[in-house]
Scaffold this active site. Structure first.
Site, short mmCIF file in Angstrom:
data_model
loop_
_atom_site.label_atom_id
_atom_site.label_comp_id
_atom_site.label_asym_id
_atom_site.label_seq_id
_atom_site.Cartn_x
_atom_site.Cartn_y
_atom_site.Cartn_z
N GLU A 1 90.41 -17.71 75.52
CA GLU A 1 90.06 -16.18 74.81
C GLU A 1 89.43 -15.82 75.28
OE1 GLU A 1 87.94 -17.23 71.19
OE2 GLU A 1 89.09 -19.02 71.05
N GLU B 1 83.49 -23.04 71.00
CA GLU B 1 82.94 -22.55 71.06
C GLU B 1 81.49 -23.43 70.23
OE1 GLU B 1 83.70 -18.79 69.49
OE2 GLU B 1 84.87 -17.89 71.43
O1 IFM Z 1 88.68 -15.50 66.18
C1 IFM Z 1 87.71 -15.74 67.13
C2 IFM Z 1 87.76 -17.60 67.59
O2 IFM Z 1 88.04 -17.81 66.59
C3 IFM Z 1 86.95 -17.76 68.49
N1 IFM Z 1 86.16 -16.68 69.26
C4 IFM Z 1 86.33 -15.51 69.29
C5 IFM Z 1 87.31 -14.39 68.22
C6 IFM Z 1 87.53 -12.86 67.89
O3 IFM Z 1 85.70 -13.81 67.15
#
Ligand code: IFM
Length: 461
Positions: free
Chosen positions: A363, A183
């Site tokens: 994710e 990210e």
């Molecule tokens: O916890 C975070 C993660 O570190 C990165 N992506 C989003 C998740 C939720 O906010």
């Protein structure tokens, strides 16, 4: 409790079994975490400070005034946590390496005891038949690099490439994949423009230069890893959402297009097309990054995979920011709208606009205000969230998008950055005072789902 109790193991219901059947053979199911959010052991075995350790010390930065010093104590409980992962029947575990644990100053000496931890983690995963998927950078820059500018300083690109190459040499023989960054938009914008994440800076110009250095470090790291003959598939993980215009007005549509440029195309275009989007460069004007000749060619290295993190859609317009609760939509504990169709829409759009490598949903998940009730954690909302997003992934595959895997965020409740421990994303509940792990109902559901997948794989092998 280290694993899902036998007595509580439901088989897959008919709806779950039919959801499993919507995925191609060999599809990978996993769970994900990151170093700073779970490890703790912050001063142990020679680990250096990261920018998040420093950021947590500043008053007012973290809602519950907490930090990552202990977190889920995973540093000391790693074998138990790997047993927990394996008890979920998943094929893969995604984790990140803490750069300051393996190179405390972000340059120079390597910390053998730090690397020892990841060596043992990878071996333990393999011993239990779980693929290790490694992320090199999930936001915890060695603090020693920040006084010199951190990611704003172009030298940090070289530091990152050295670090990536060393991880490649140490773990590449056993890693199932290596992602450079997680990210980069978050690092750039939340860390350097909004100032709500480490290192807490507030400048668009800085943020855009940082994003360029992150992308450059990705491309150069891929080159270095390939030069050493790395066999593990190499890629990057982007957080992305479809951006919907708040209304049909030309102003709102233009704003949505610009926001799409700043969040989606700013990363996808250089990585896959070797250019920055012209409309965004024009919007940025003097805040556009300095790009040296050859940088874009360095960034646009072939990707073996692209990781996508999806949580919600964004709605943008020129008026006041839309409040999803007031708009009557279902939201998670983060206040994020539950919008599963956004995932299939995003994947189809990326497939239409770019020549994509294989995609992994690295994710997806949701925070809810979970409570421990008589030794169990009922979380029906999270089960519905996961089911609907897994179904949206299947929709995208049915439309021809090459999605190869899906990772739930997250294995454990953990340190949710500026929200501290107030938000619980885990499918396993962490009772922080005792560090007991209690699988939530969603863990039992996902376990049954993955078992059904595994049984089907065996039947069709
Ligand atoms: O916890 C975070 C993660 O570190 C990165 N992506 C989003 C998740 C939720 O906010």
């Amino acid at each position: 409790m280290s694993s899902v109790p036998h007595a509580a193991r439901p088989g897959a219901d008919a709806a779950t079994a039919s959801l499993v059947r919507r995925f191609p053979p060999g599809f990978l199911w996993g769970v994900a975490t990151s170093a700073f959010q779970i490890e703790g052991g912050a001063t142990e075995d020679g680990r250096g400070d990261s920018i998040w350790d420093e950021f947590c010390r500043r008053s007012g930065t973290i809602k519950d005034a907490s930090d990552g010093a202990i977190a889920c104590d995973h540093y000391h409980r790693m074998p138990e946590d790997v047993a927990l992962v394996s008890s979920l029947n998943v094929g893969a575990y995604r984790f990140s390496i803490s750069w300051p644990r393996v190179q405390p100053l972000g340059a120079g000496a390597w910390n053998e005891r730090g690397f020892g931890f990841y060596d043992r983690l990878v071996d333990e995963l393999l011993r239990r038949g779980v693929e290790p998927h490694v992320t090199l950078y999930h936001w915890d820059l060695p603090q020693a690099l920040q006084p010199g500018g951190g990611w704003l300083n172009r030298d940090t690109v070289d530091r990152f490439v050295d670090y990536a190459a060393e991880v490649g040499r140490r773990l590449g023989d056993r890693a199932a994949s290596i992602a450079t960054h997680n990210e980069p938009w978050v690092v750039s914008v939340l860390g350097h423009e909004a100032g709500i994440f480490a290192p807490g800076l507030r400048s668009q110009k800085t943020a855009m230069q940082v994003s360029h250095h992150l992308l450059l470090s990705h491309g150069r790291a891929l080159q270095a890893l390939r030069a050493q003959g790395q066999r593990a598939p190499l890629g990057i993980v982007l957080n992305q959402s479809p951006i919907h215009a708040a209304t049909d007005s030309p102003e709102d549509r233009a704003k949505a297009r610009l926001d799409d440029g700043l969040t989606v195309r700013w990363y996808m275009d250089p990585l896959l097309l070797g250019t920055y989007p012209a409309d965004v460069l024009e919007f940025l004007g003097p805040d556009a990054p300095e790009v040296t000749d050859g940088d874009l060619a360095d960034i646009a290295q072939p990707l073996d995979f692209l990781g996508i993190n999806y949580y919600t859609r964004n709605v943008s317009g020129t008026g006041a920011p839309r409040d999803p609760v007031a708009a009557g939509t279902e939201v998670t504990d983060m206040g994020w709208e539950v919008f599963p169709d956004g995932l299939s829409e995003l994947l189809r759009r990326l497939h239409a606009d770019y020549r994509l490598p294989p995609i992994y949903i690295m994710e997806n998940g949701a925070a809810y205000p979970d409570r421990l009730v008589d030794g169990a954690v009922p979380d029906p909302d999270r089960i519905r969230y996961l089911r609907s997003h897994i179904s949206a992934t299947a929709d995208a595959i049915a439309s021809g998008v090459d999605v190869r895997g899906y990772f739930v965020w997250s294995l454990l409740d953990n340190f949710e950055w500026a929200d501290g421990y107030l938000k619980r994303f885990g499918i396993v509940y962490v009772d922080y005072p005792t560090q007991r792990r209690i699988p939530k109902d969603s863990a039992l559901w996902y376990r049954a789902f993955c078992l059904e997948h595994n049984l089907r794989e065996r039947r069709t092998a």
